[in-house]
Enzyme design. Sequence first.
Site, PDB file in Angstrom:
ATOM      1  N   GLN A 104       0.825  -1.221   0.000  1.00  0.00           N
ATOM      2  CA  GLN A 104       0.000   0.000   0.000  1.00  0.00           C
ATOM      3  C   GLN A 104       0.854   1.265   0.000  1.00  0.00           C
ATOM      4  OE1 GLN A 104      -3.114   0.527   3.000  1.00  0.00           O
ATOM      5  NE2 GLN A 104      -4.008  -1.419   2.436  1.00  0.00           N
ATOM      6  N   PRO A 131      -5.320  -6.343   4.896  1.00  0.00           N
ATOM      7  CA  PRO A 131      -5.894  -7.194   3.843  1.00  0.00           C
ATOM      8  C   PRO A 131      -5.068  -8.474   3.714  1.00  0.00           C
ATOM      9  CG  PRO A 131      -5.359  -4.979   3.012  1.00  0.00           C
ATOM     10  CD  PRO A 131      -4.761  -5.096   4.375  1.00  0.00           C
ATOM     11  N   TYR A 294     -13.265  -2.292   2.681  1.00  0.00           N
ATOM     12  CA  TYR A 294     -11.796  -2.343   2.749  1.00  0.00           C
ATOM     13  C   TYR A 294     -11.147  -1.777   1.506  1.00  0.00           C
ATOM     14  CZ  TYR A 294     -12.921  -5.007   6.764  1.00  0.00           C
ATOM     15  OH  TYR A 294     -13.447  -5.356   7.977  1.00  0.00           O
ATOM     16  N   ASP A 297     -10.860   2.884   1.167  1.00  0.00           N
ATOM     17  CA  ASP A 297      -9.728   3.743   1.566  1.00  0.00           C
ATOM     18  C   ASP A 297      -8.485   3.499   0.715  1.00  0.00           C
ATOM     19  OD1 ASP A 297      -7.603   2.110   3.518  1.00  0.00           O
ATOM     20  OD2 ASP A 297      -9.612   1.269   3.582  1.00  0.00           O
ATOM     21  N   GLN A 298      -8.354   2.280   0.156  1.00  0.00           N
ATOM     22  CA  GLN A 298      -7.162   1.978  -0.651  1.00  0.00           C
ATOM     23  C   GLN A 298      -7.171   2.712  -1.997  1.00  0.00           C
ATOM     24  OE1 GLN A 298      -5.730  -2.181  -0.703  1.00  0.00           O
ATOM     25  NE2 GLN A 298      -7.427  -2.669   0.671  1.00  0.00           N
ATOM     26  N   HIS A 320     -10.948   5.024   8.159  1.00  0.00           N
ATOM     27  CA  HIS A 320      -9.736   4.928   7.327  1.00  0.00           C
ATOM     28  C   HIS A 320      -9.870   5.790   6.069  1.00  0.00           C
ATOM     29  CE1 HIS A 320      -8.099   1.426   9.550  1.00  0.00           C
ATOM     30  NE2 HIS A 320      -6.976   1.735   8.946  1.00  0.00           N
TER      31      HIS A 320
END
EC number: 6.5.1.4
Length: 366
Positions: A104, A131, A294, A297-298, A320
């Site tokens: 990330q 993750p 999940y 935010d990535q 997040h």
Amino acid sequence: MEGQRVEVDGGIMEGGGQILRVSTALSCLLGLPLRVQKIRAGRSTPGLRPQHLSGLEMVRDLCGGHLEGAEIGSTEITFTPEKIRGGVHTADTKTAGSVCLLMQVSMPCVLFAASPSELRLKGGTNAEMAPQIDYTMMVFKPIAEKFGFTFNCDIKTRGYYPKGGGEVIVRVSPVKRLDPINLTDRGSVTKIYGRAFVAGVLPLKVAKDMAAAAVRCIRKEIRDLYVSIQPVQEARDQAFGNGSGIIIVAETSTGCLFAGSSLGKRGVNADKVGIEAAEMLLANLRHGGTVDEYLQDQLIIFMALANGISRIKTGSVTLHTQTAIHFAEQLAKAKFTVKKSEEEEDATKDTYVIECEGIGMANPHL
């Protein structure tokens, strides 16, 4: 690149490793000298943990930058970036720290390198509070590549809590710019599939029990789709230590991907692990968004860097995600808006549209 240092408060909002990942990646990309204070100030063990330290050292090495205060337990670091370089870079958490979190922080940086990169990441592949590598491959990769880049990820060895010992090799080619994405049409669920795994001394029956319990749970809510969850015994030479877990992915007619996952723990019944993953997937399908909790935010850092306006539709916006938006606005000066979805089918749901006018970051080397 000595200039005015940007001050980041590491104790606000999510208050953890994510602030470090987003701020150091943006610092590296934008050539902004950075000071982060109050790192993980509110956590039970404040300051840098091994996985945060290896992430910081990796970003430093990616750009030949200068890092001060980077040691276990430190609550303040300063970072002065230089030019991003391609080539081979290694990061080792020496623990079960997540390789996915290392990915990330490093992935956005190497997209703007002068040449292709090979990232050798060592630690936990299927770790708590991060993750699982299967999520990164099955959900993150196909969606992130809509920004106009590609990467491949070779899982050499899987590693689990508490020993770690996993290794993945990620190969990334740089891009001139990132394309904006528009993920606002959810479509209908067309496929549900997944894998339940055991490694080390754990018997395959544990994986079969997780898979069967997950299928039963999903069937209560979704009756008309075949649910295919493969039980897998990881090869001895490709897994370090003992571990078990499950990931289940739902795919829609428009190419959206959602997941639910869970890891086995000592003393926890396999059925319970399977049901936890299934319930997480079902919850992510109920909100009507196009990404799960999940993924949201990535995607923020890529939206901030992209050349144009990106939109994603989400369920309730996680802390997040709010944190990633805050620092993308502070450091990159990208402009985000978060609005309740106005579409009729979303009226009764907790559904939002996150829109971002990206900064159109250009790779100076290409």
